[in-house]
Design a protein around this motif. Structure first.
Motif, PDB file in Angstrom:
ATOM      1  N   LYS A  55       2.133 -70.868-106.591  1.00 57.23           N
ATOM      2  CA  LYS A  55       1.908 -71.357-105.256  1.00 57.23           C
ATOM      3  C   LYS A  55       2.223 -70.355-104.248  1.00 57.23           C
ATOM      4  CE  LYS A  55       3.983 -74.906-102.408  1.00 57.23           C
ATOM      5  NZ  LYS A  55       5.039 -76.033-102.007  1.00 57.23           N
ATOM      6  N   GLY A  56       2.979 -69.413-104.320  1.00 55.57           N
ATOM      7  CA  GLY A  56       3.405 -68.323-103.676  1.00 55.57           C
ATOM      8  C   GLY A  56       2.186 -67.458-103.307  1.00 55.57           C
ATOM      9  N   TYR A  57       1.398 -67.117-104.487  1.00 49.14           N
ATOM     10  CA  TYR A  57       0.254 -66.232-104.557  1.00 49.14           C
ATOM     11  C   TYR A  57      -0.792 -66.960-103.654  1.00 49.14           C
ATOM     12  CZ  TYR A  57      -3.965 -64.269-106.339  1.00 49.14           C
ATOM     13  OH  TYR A  57      -5.149 -63.647-106.510  1.00 49.14           O
ATOM     14  N   TYR A  58      -1.088 -68.122-103.962  1.00 54.23           N
ATOM     15  CA  TYR A  58      -2.069 -68.786-103.281  1.00 54.23           C
ATOM     16  C   TYR A  58      -1.755 -68.927-101.596  1.00 54.23           C
ATOM     17  CZ  TYR A  58      -3.996 -70.431-107.715  1.00 54.23           C
ATOM     18  OH  TYR A  58      -4.395 -70.531-108.832  1.00 54.23           O
ATOM     19  N   GLU A  59      -0.612 -69.056-101.314  1.00 51.97           N
ATOM     20  CA  GLU A  59      -0.242 -69.508 -99.951  1.00 51.97           C
ATOM     21  C   GLU A  59      -0.301 -67.829 -99.142  1.00 51.97           C
ATOM     22  OE1 GLU A  59       3.670 -70.885-100.350  1.00 51.97           O
ATOM     23  OE2 GLU A  59       3.218 -72.994-100.268  1.00 51.97           O
ATOM     24  N   SER A  60       0.117 -67.090-100.010  1.00 49.89           N
ATOM     25  CA  SER A  60      -0.114 -65.541 -99.238  1.00 49.89           C
ATOM     26  C   SER A  60      -1.645 -65.218 -99.100  1.00 49.89           C
ATOM     27  CB  SER A  60       0.325 -64.558-100.331  1.00 49.89           C
ATOM     28  OG  SER A  60       0.059 -63.260 -99.940  1.00 49.89           O
ATOM     29  N   GLU A  61      -2.562 -65.940 -99.874  1.00 49.32           N
ATOM     30  CA  GLU A  61      -4.061 -65.495 -99.675  1.00 49.32           C
ATOM     31  C   GLU A  61      -4.281 -66.464 -98.570  1.00 49.32           C
ATOM     32  OE1 GLU A  61      -6.140 -63.678-101.127  1.00 49.32           O
ATOM     33  OE2 GLU A  61      -4.924 -62.716-102.664  1.00 49.32           O
ATOM     34  N   LEU A  62      -3.817 -67.566 -98.372  1.00 53.73           N
ATOM     35  CA  LEU A  62      -4.142 -68.715 -97.167  1.00 53.73           C
ATOM     36  C   LEU A  62      -3.730 -67.663 -95.841  1.00 53.73           C
ATOM     37  CD1 LEU A  62      -3.176 -72.135 -98.513  1.00 53.73           C
ATOM     38  CD2 LEU A  62      -5.467 -71.420 -97.765  1.00 53.73           C
ATOM     39  N   LYS A  63      -2.572 -67.043 -95.900  1.00 54.30           N
ATOM     40  CA  LYS A  63      -2.105 -66.184 -94.946  1.00 54.30           C
ATOM     41  C   LYS A  63      -3.140 -65.468 -94.444  1.00 54.30           C
ATOM     42  CE  LYS A  63       2.703 -67.236 -95.280  1.00 54.30           C
ATOM     43  NZ  LYS A  63       4.129 -66.539 -95.582  1.00 54.30           N
ATOM     44  N   THR A  64      -3.734 -64.543 -95.333  1.00 50.39           N
ATOM     45  CA  THR A  64      -4.792 -63.636 -95.326  1.00 50.39           C
ATOM     46  C   THR A  64      -6.044 -64.172 -94.605  1.00 50.39           C
ATOM     47  OG1 THR A  64      -4.190 -62.432 -97.116  1.00 50.39           O
ATOM     48  CG2 THR A  64      -6.157 -61.982 -96.131  1.00 50.39           C
ATOM     49  N   ILE A  65      -6.347 -65.301 -94.965  1.00 48.64           N
ATOM     50  CA  ILE A  65      -7.558 -65.965 -94.173  1.00 48.64           C
ATOM     51  C   ILE A  65      -7.326 -66.291 -93.080  1.00 48.64           C
ATOM     52  CG2 ILE A  65      -8.648 -68.452 -94.391  1.00 48.64           C
ATOM     53  CD1 ILE A  65      -8.698 -68.152 -97.482  1.00 48.64           C
ATOM     54  N   LYS A  66      -5.975 -66.806 -92.586  1.00 52.57           N
ATOM     55  CA  LYS A  66      -5.651 -67.254 -91.201  1.00 52.57           C
ATOM     56  C   LYS A  66      -5.646 -65.923 -90.528  1.00 52.57           C
ATOM     57  CE  LYS A  66      -1.655 -69.273 -88.440  1.00 52.57           C
ATOM     58  NZ  LYS A  66      -0.474 -69.767 -88.520  1.00 52.57           N
ATOM     59  N   ARG A  67      -5.144 -64.724 -90.842  1.00 50.11           N
ATOM     60  CA  ARG A  67      -5.551 -63.668 -90.193  1.00 50.11           C
ATOM     61  C   ARG A  67      -6.888 -63.239 -89.926  1.00 50.11           C
ATOM     62  NH1 ARG A  67      -1.096 -62.028 -93.365  1.00 50.11           N
ATOM     63  NH2 ARG A  67      -2.564 -60.973 -94.928  1.00 50.11           N
ATOM     64  N   PHE A  68      -7.646 -63.550 -90.918  1.00 51.17           N
ATOM     65  CA  PHE A  68      -9.054 -63.287 -90.812  1.00 51.17           C
ATOM     66  C   PHE A  68      -9.817 -64.144 -89.721  1.00 51.17           C
ATOM     67  CE2 PHE A  68     -13.390 -65.239 -91.532  1.00 51.17           C
ATOM     68  CZ  PHE A  68     -14.331 -63.705 -91.413  1.00 51.17           C
ATOM     69  N   PHE A  69      -9.378 -65.252 -89.543  1.00 48.03           N
ATOM     70  CA  PHE A  69      -9.891 -66.047 -88.391  1.00 48.03           C
ATOM     71  C   PHE A  69      -9.313 -65.972 -86.957  1.00 48.03           C
ATOM     72  CE2 PHE A  69     -10.845 -69.310 -91.916  1.00 48.03           C
ATOM     73  CZ  PHE A  69     -12.313 -69.335 -91.630  1.00 48.03           C
ATOM     74  N   THR A 102     -15.251 -68.304 -96.376  1.00 50.71           N
ATOM     75  CA  THR A 102     -13.807 -68.154 -95.817  1.00 50.71           C
ATOM     76  C   THR A 102     -13.310 -69.656 -95.905  1.00 50.71           C
ATOM     77  OG1 THR A 102     -14.141 -66.057 -95.057  1.00 50.71           O
ATOM     78  CG2 THR A 102     -12.000 -67.165 -94.696  1.00 50.71           C
ATOM     79  N   GLU A 103     -13.965 -70.625 -94.997  1.00 48.14           N
ATOM     80  CA  GLU A 103     -13.556 -71.928 -95.036  1.00 48.14           C
ATOM     81  C   GLU A 103     -13.691 -72.528 -96.465  1.00 48.14           C
ATOM     82  OE1 GLU A 103     -15.029 -73.343 -90.528  1.00 48.14           O
ATOM     83  OE2 GLU A 103     -16.490 -73.574 -92.216  1.00 48.14           O
ATOM     84  N   GLN A 104     -14.605 -72.210 -97.318  1.00 49.17           N
ATOM     85  CA  GLN A 104     -14.551 -73.049 -98.750  1.00 49.17           C
ATOM     86  C   GLN A 104     -13.410 -72.310 -99.459  1.00 49.17           C
ATOM     87  OE1 GLN A 104     -16.804 -75.187 -99.922  1.00 49.17           O
ATOM     88  NE2 GLN A 104     -17.303 -75.420 -97.714  1.00 49.17           N
ATOM     89  N   ILE A 105     -13.079 -70.817 -99.277  1.00 48.16           N
ATOM     90  CA  ILE A 105     -12.190 -70.431 -99.958  1.00 48.16           C
ATOM     91  C   ILE A 105     -10.748 -70.810 -99.658  1.00 48.16           C
ATOM     92  CG2 ILE A 105     -10.786 -68.174-100.336  1.00 48.16           C
ATOM     93  CD1 ILE A 105     -13.633 -66.808 -99.818  1.00 48.16           C
ATOM     94  N   ALA A 106     -10.490 -71.341 -98.460  1.00 48.91           N
ATOM     95  CA  ALA A 106      -9.269 -71.760 -98.051  1.00 48.91           C
ATOM     96  C   ALA A 106      -9.127 -73.189 -98.471  1.00 48.91           C
ATOM     97  CB  ALA A 106      -9.340 -71.949 -96.287  1.00 48.91           C
ATOM     98  N   ARG A 107     -10.072 -74.034 -98.572  1.00 48.56           N
ATOM     99  CA  ARG A 107     -10.079 -75.254 -99.367  1.00 48.56           C
ATOM    100  C   ARG A 107     -10.006 -75.136-100.681  1.00 48.56           C
ATOM    101  NH1 ARG A 107     -15.058 -76.224 -96.211  1.00 48.56           N
ATOM    102  NH2 ARG A 107     -14.420 -77.313 -93.873  1.00 48.56           N
ATOM    103  N   TYR A 108     -10.395 -74.086-101.281  1.00 46.77           N
ATOM    104  CA  TYR A 108     -10.439 -73.810-102.820  1.00 46.77           C
ATOM    105  C   TYR A 108      -8.722 -73.382-103.096  1.00 46.77           C
ATOM    106  CZ  TYR A 108     -10.266 -71.200-107.205  1.00 46.77           C
ATOM    107  OH  TYR A 108     -10.300 -70.713-108.553  1.00 46.77           O
ATOM    108  N   LEU A 109      -8.189 -72.974-102.327  1.00 40.93           N
ATOM    109  CA  LEU A 109      -6.661 -72.593-102.422  1.00 40.93           C
ATOM    110  C   LEU A 109      -5.840 -73.633-102.271  1.00 40.93           C
ATOM    111  CD1 LEU A 109      -6.913 -69.074-100.584  1.00 40.93           C
ATOM    112  CD2 LEU A 109      -6.454 -69.341-102.895  1.00 40.93           C
ATOM    113  N   GLU A 110      -6.207 -74.432-101.119  1.00 34.89           N
ATOM    114  CA  GLU A 110      -5.222 -75.520-100.811  1.00 34.89           C
ATOM    115  C   GLU A 110      -5.652 -76.758-102.067  1.00 34.89           C
ATOM    116  OE1 GLU A 110      -7.258 -76.825 -97.428  1.00 34.89           O
ATOM    117  OE2 GLU A 110      -6.021 -75.502 -96.028  1.00 34.89           O
ATOM    118  N   ALA A 111      -6.640 -76.779-102.703  1.00 35.18           N
ATOM    119  CA  ALA A 111      -6.964 -77.762-103.832  1.00 35.18           C
ATOM    120  C   ALA A 111      -6.256 -77.097-105.050  1.00 35.18           C
ATOM    121  CB  ALA A 111      -8.363 -77.753-104.298  1.00 35.18           C
ATOM    122  N   ALA A 112      -6.262 -75.811-105.155  1.00 41.05           N
ATOM    123  CA  ALA A 112      -5.238 -75.250-106.336  1.00 41.05           C
ATOM    124  C   ALA A 112      -3.701 -75.362-106.195  1.00 41.05           C
ATOM    125  CB  ALA A 112      -5.521 -73.503-106.286  1.00 41.05           C
ATOM    126  N   ILE A 113      -3.216 -75.552-104.951  1.00 42.15           N
ATOM    127  CA  ILE A 113      -2.024 -75.730-104.571  1.00 42.15           C
ATOM    128  C   ILE A 113      -1.583 -77.090-105.005  1.00 42.15           C
ATOM    129  CG2 ILE A 113      -0.227 -75.903-102.746  1.00 42.15           C
ATOM    130  CD1 ILE A 113      -1.483 -73.401-101.581  1.00 42.15           C
TER     131      ILE A 113
END
Length: 285
Positions: free
Chosen positions: A98-112, A170-181
């Motif tokens: 979960k921490g790994y996926y959440e970290s990736e989501l933060k990277t996505i947030k910085r991109f946007f 990136t929108e799809q990757i964010a959904r992918y990570l949210e689904a993984a969590i």
């Protein structure tokens, strides 16, 4: 026109990707690599088509680099990133990951956040900058807007097409990570508008609709036959007609089976099962 050519290519690509997803012949790791290779191959095919094509107007060229090419590029970006995410993820269960996926989501947030102006333009569906963003060979491109640009081949790129593709991916990757969590399955790009047209006889689709209706497979049977048929017509872009009147065509079949099409489906599925079993190695003995 290039739009029709690209639509056919995209349909072929999605079919190829679905076959990879549904195949039992490859490991999960191999499937990821095959998805990347497939997306790369079809993007290359699209490039070949474009380099042999002369756009009929600026509007057509803008539509290609704003809408069509990003659909192909975003698939490659998405599957490449998923392969990286899965390769880099630490060992462990969902709680550990979960921490790994959440970290990736933060990277996505910085991109946007770092590309908020072009993202706002993308989300608003504006067009006042399209001639600067989606035409080739433009010298006065808004570099303040497009902070990410890939110019590997100026014949096949503009100031804005890559960043649009990256936003979509990136929108799809964010959904992918949210689904993984959440621990649920995720089907990327499932909202893509791929036109589906029923190319068989319309009576066959009606036969299938009757089978679904009679066995109460939709909404626990709480749907009218006419409504179900209208849904089929909408999904498959076909005119079936009045179901009760056309049902007489099915009833009048005498020499052949009344459920001719459903029988063909059963026969076809059983043949596929038999064919796959025939090629399955016998591991006993």
């Amino acid at each position: 026109m290039i739009k029709e050519i690209a639509e056919d290519l995209y349909k072929m690509q999605r079919i190829a990707l679905d076959e990879i997803d549904n195949s039992s012949d490859h490991s999960i790791t191999s499937q990821r690599k095959l998805r990347v290779q497939t997306a790369s191959t079809f993007l290359s095919l699209l490039k070949e088509k474009v380099l042999d094509y002369s756009f009929t107007s600026q509007e057509e060229e803008i539509n290609f680099f704003k809408v069509i090419k990003p659909k192909f590029s975003s698939l490659l970006i998405f599957y490449s990133n998923v392969e990286r995410l899965e390769f880099d993820k630490p060992e462990g269960g969902l709680l550990h990951l979960k921490g790994y996926y959440e970290s990736e989501l933060k990277t996505i947030k910085r991109f946007f956040e770092g590309n908020r102006q072009i993202y706002a333009y993308y989300r608003s569906e504006d067009d006042y900058l399209d001639s600067q963003l989606f035409l080739r060979g433009v010298s006065d491109t808004p570099r303040w807007l497009c902070k990410v640009r890939v110019d590997q081949d100026e014949r096949f790129s503009t100031a804005g097409d890559y960043i649009y593709a990256r936003i979509i991916a990136t929108e799809q990757i964010a959904r992918y990570l949210e689904a993984a969590i959440a621990g649920v399955d995720f089907h990327p790009f499932s909202g893509d508008d791929i036109e589906t047209k029923w190319t068989g006889e319309s009576i066959n689709l009606l036969e299938m609709a009757y089978g679904i209706y009679q066995t109460a497979q939709v909404n626990n049977g709480k749907i009218g036959l006419a409504e179900l048929v209208r849904k089929f017509e909408k999904v498959f872009n076909v005119n079936i007609g009045r179901p009760y009147r056309r049902f007489s065509e099915i009833k009048q079949r005498k020499r052949l089976s009344r459920t001719k099409y459903l029988d063909e489906m059963v026969k076809s599925i059983n043949k596929k099962i038999d064919d796959e079993d025939a090629f399955r190695p016998n591991l006993k003995g």
